[in-house]
Design a protein around this motif. Structure first.
Motif, short mmCIF file in Angstrom:
data_model
loop_
_atom_site.label_atom_id
_atom_site.label_comp_id
_atom_site.label_asym_id
_atom_site.label_seq_id
_atom_site.Cartn_x
_atom_site.Cartn_y
_atom_site.Cartn_z
N ALA A 112 -7.00 43.48 1.92
CA ALA A 112 -7.17 42.09 1.70
C ALA A 112 -7.33 41.50 3.04
O ALA A 112 -6.74 41.99 3.88
CB ALA A 112 -5.86 41.53 1.13
N THR A 113 -7.91 40.19 3.00
CA THR A 113 -8.10 39.62 4.12
C THR A 113 -7.52 37.86 3.98
O THR A 113 -7.78 37.48 2.86
CB THR A 113 -9.56 39.67 4.95
N LYS A 114 -7.23 37.38 5.13
CA LYS A 114 -6.62 36.03 4.88
C LYS A 114 -5.83 35.74 3.94
O LYS A 114 -6.21 35.02 3.11
CB LYS A 114 -7.82 35.20 5.12
N ILE A 115 -4.72 36.21 3.98
CA ILE A 115 -3.75 36.24 3.07
C ILE A 115 -2.54 34.91 3.34
O ILE A 115 -2.04 35.18 4.77
CB ILE A 115 -2.96 37.34 2.64
N ASP A 116 -2.24 34.11 2.64
CA ASP A 116 -1.29 33.01 3.06
C ASP A 116 -0.14 33.29 2.35
O ASP A 116 -0.24 32.86 0.87
CB ASP A 116 -2.12 31.60 2.88
N LEU A 117 0.98 33.48 2.64
CA LEU A 117 2.33 33.47 1.94
C LEU A 117 3.06 32.27 2.09
O LEU A 117 4.28 32.20 1.95
CB LEU A 117 3.02 34.63 2.45
N GLY A 118 2.65 31.38 2.79
CA GLY A 118 3.28 30.26 3.30
C GLY A 118 4.12 29.50 2.35
O GLY A 118 5.50 29.19 2.56
N ARG A 119 3.48 29.11 1.18
CA ARG A 119 4.29 28.63 0.05
C ARG A 119 5.25 29.39 -0.51
O ARG A 119 6.38 28.80 -0.74
CB ARG A 119 3.44 28.22 -1.16
N THR A 120 5.36 30.66 -0.70
CA THR A 120 6.12 31.51 -1.25
C THR A 120 7.35 31.71 -0.22
O THR A 120 8.70 31.67 -0.69
CB THR A 120 5.52 32.94 -1.45
N ILE A 121 6.97 31.86 1.05
CA ILE A 121 8.07 31.75 1.98
C ILE A 121 8.97 30.46 2.18
O ILE A 121 10.16 30.67 2.03
CB ILE A 121 7.58 32.29 3.36
N ALA A 122 8.00 29.52 2.06
CA ALA A 122 8.88 28.17 2.03
C ALA A 122 9.81 28.02 0.67
O ALA A 122 10.94 27.36 0.86
CB ALA A 122 8.03 27.02 2.09
N ALA A 123 9.34 28.43 -0.29
CA ALA A 123 10.22 28.40 -1.59
C ALA A 123 11.45 29.11 -1.60
O ALA A 123 12.50 28.86 -2.07
CB ALA A 123 9.29 28.50 -2.79
N MET A 124 11.10 30.52 -1.16
CA MET A 124 12.30 31.48 -0.94
C MET A 124 13.25 31.39 0.01
O MET A 124 14.28 31.58 0.20
CB MET A 124 11.70 32.90 -0.78
N SER A 125 12.77 30.20 0.88
CA SER A 125 13.86 30.00 2.18
C SER A 125 14.70 28.69 1.66
O SER A 125 15.67 28.53 2.36
CB SER A 125 12.98 29.35 3.34
#
Length: 492
Positions: A223-236
């Motif tokens: 996979a390329t250019k994966i963005d986990l930003g929203r998941t990390i923000a939600a779990m934080s």
């Protein structure tokens, strides 16, 4: 001249003394680190060593208890860099492990790592982990909830940058289900606060539990250019809990190949590959494509499931079934539309199913619900169904299905076809207004059963049907034909 010689001798003597003192300083620092790690009684380490010149710390057999249990056979960080501000505040990387502390290291190595989260029941272990270019910024470690380990791990991932990461033999036990996921190797390049440049995984196995055979396996995933930003923000978030909306993961490209496992063997299934691609056409417009190709099902003559499926196919005059799935979609946030341009399931020689739909009036609430994976929030959106189209093309599947059913019941195919068509015409779904318009649409579907061909069912609601009207459509007496603008056409 004499003064220069004396100065040189003094420098040599001082350098020699400093060099001789290094082992003493290193042992003193190592003892201080060990004492600090074990100070509150929640952690224990067998051995600590410090390399001043290499700016390295090595821990052997580290064990930590608490909400999250951790054990590490060997932990080494080299090329350590510590901000001057942290030193002035009295914080150093030699003070043990504390959530929220920043850390920089040129290289981090771990061996025989095992972690367990008591709150969720999840477990994680790896044989070896290598990280290059490790940069963890300071983050908020204040948390009083039940899922401390998961939340603080998410916050750490949001503060972390890594140039390269490599794992070997990773095993994860999923919380709640007990299912296990194992990976022979993982290579990650360019991680920056939730964004990944490239990710390659090899030898993934999914099993129902520890020690059980793999039900599902994938040889390679990229996979390329994966963005986990929203998941990390939600779990934080302090109020996060397992099962809560955790945000959508965005991926530019992904593909997987080499599928196998017990489920595939049991039903005689093979799969060529699965791929996904996102293209940003212009500002606020993106297109996606999901492709599943090379699906073949040829049930084996062993096992109850395989044998039953094989006999069913034989009654249809088939030895195997082949299929491909291809789906295109477009997000136009400027125009406020989400469309499924064309999703097609094609089985050569049997038939095709094609679907298309368009959602209009998509507002910020809709896009936010989509991004945050919060489907319940969709009912507060102004988004509405603008159109939908379903095309069923029969190339032999209808005839083969009737033939198989005739074999099981002992009835002639012609009789079964007539009975099925009659049942369609007499069909009265519960809670739906059976108007003359509905009767005509059902008659078109019945003729498709009788004649085959291509059946086209379209929805063209005028005005578009908003999500707030879904409750009406589920109420008794709903006029689906008028509200959805349903049409049915039979093509030869």
């Amino acid at each position: 001249m004499r003064k220069s010689v004396i100065a040189l001798i003094a420098v040599v003597v001082l350098a020699g003394a400093a060099t001789a003192a290094v082992p003493v300083i290193e042992r003193h620092a190592a003892a201080g680190i060990k004492s600090e790690i074990e100070r509150d009684g929640t952690a224990k380490v067998d051995e600590v060593s410090v390399g001043l010149f290499a700016r390295s710390i090595t821990l052997l057999n580290l064990i930590s208890t608490g909400p999250a249990e951790l054990s590490v056979g060997r932990w080494q960080a080299s090329g350590l860099a510590w901000p001057i501000g942290e030193l002035l505040a009295g914080r150093t990387p030699l003070a043990g492990f504390r959530w929220g502390d920043p850390l920089r290291a040129g290289r981090v190595e771990l061996e025989n790592v095992q972690m367990a989260d008591r709150a969720t029941g999840g477990r994680w272990s790896i044989d070896a982990l290598l990280i290059e270019g490790f940069d963890l910024a300071r983050y908020d470690a204040s948390y009083e909830g039940m899922f401390r380990f998961a939340v603080l791990t998410a916050r750490a991932m949001g503060a972390l940058t890594v140039r390269r990461l490599e794992q070997r033999n990773t095993r994860v036990t999923l919380p709640g289900t007990g299912e296990t996921v194992s990976l022979a190797s993982v290579v990650l390049e360019g991680y920056e606060r939730g964004r990944i440049a490239t990710l390659t995984m090899a030898g993934m196995d999914v099993a129902a539990g520890e020690g059980q055979p793999a039900q599902f396996s994938v040889a390679e995933t990229k996979a390329t250019k994966i963005d986990l930003g929203r998941t990390i923000a939600a779990m934080s978030f302090d109020k996060w809990f397992p099962g809560a909306p955790s945000g959508r993961v965005q991926v530019e490209t992904a593909n997987a190949k080499g599928f196998s496992g017990e489920l595939f063997r049991r039903y005689g299934i093979s799969l060529g590959g699965v791929s996904f691609q996102t293209a940003h056409v212009r500002d606020k417009v993106s297109r996606t494509r999901t492709l599943i190709e090379g699906f073949v099902m040829a049930p084996p003559l062993r096992g109850l499931e395989g044998l039953s499926l094989r006999l069913t196919l034989q009654s249809m005059g088939l030895k195997e079934v082949k299929a491909d799935f291809d789906c295109y979609g477009t997000e136009d946030r400027g125009k406020g539309e989400l469309t499924f341009d064309r999703c097609a399931l094609v089985s050569p020689g049997l038939g095709e199913i094609e679907f298309a739909a368009r959602i209009v009036n998509a507002d910020a609430t809709f896009w936010n619900a989509l991004d945050e994976s919060d489907l319940l929030a969709l009912q507060d959106s102004t988004a509405a169904l603008g159109s939908a189209r379903l095309v069923l093309t029969d190339k032999s599947l209808l005839e083969r299905g009737l033939r198989a059913f005739a074999t099981m019941t002992g009835q002639p195919v012609a009789t079964l076809r007539a009975n099925w068509a009659r049942e369609v015409r007499r069909y009265q779904p519960s809670g739906v207004l059976i108007s003359q318009s509905m009767t005509r649409r059902l008659d078109t579907i019945a003729r498709f059963v009788e004649q085959g061909g291509t059946l086209v069912v379209e929805a063209k609601p005028d005005p578009p049907v908003g999500f707030d009207r879904l409750e009406y459509l589920l109420n008794p007496g709903a006029d689906l034909v008028s509200v959805l603008g349903l049409e049915a056409t039979l093509l030869k």
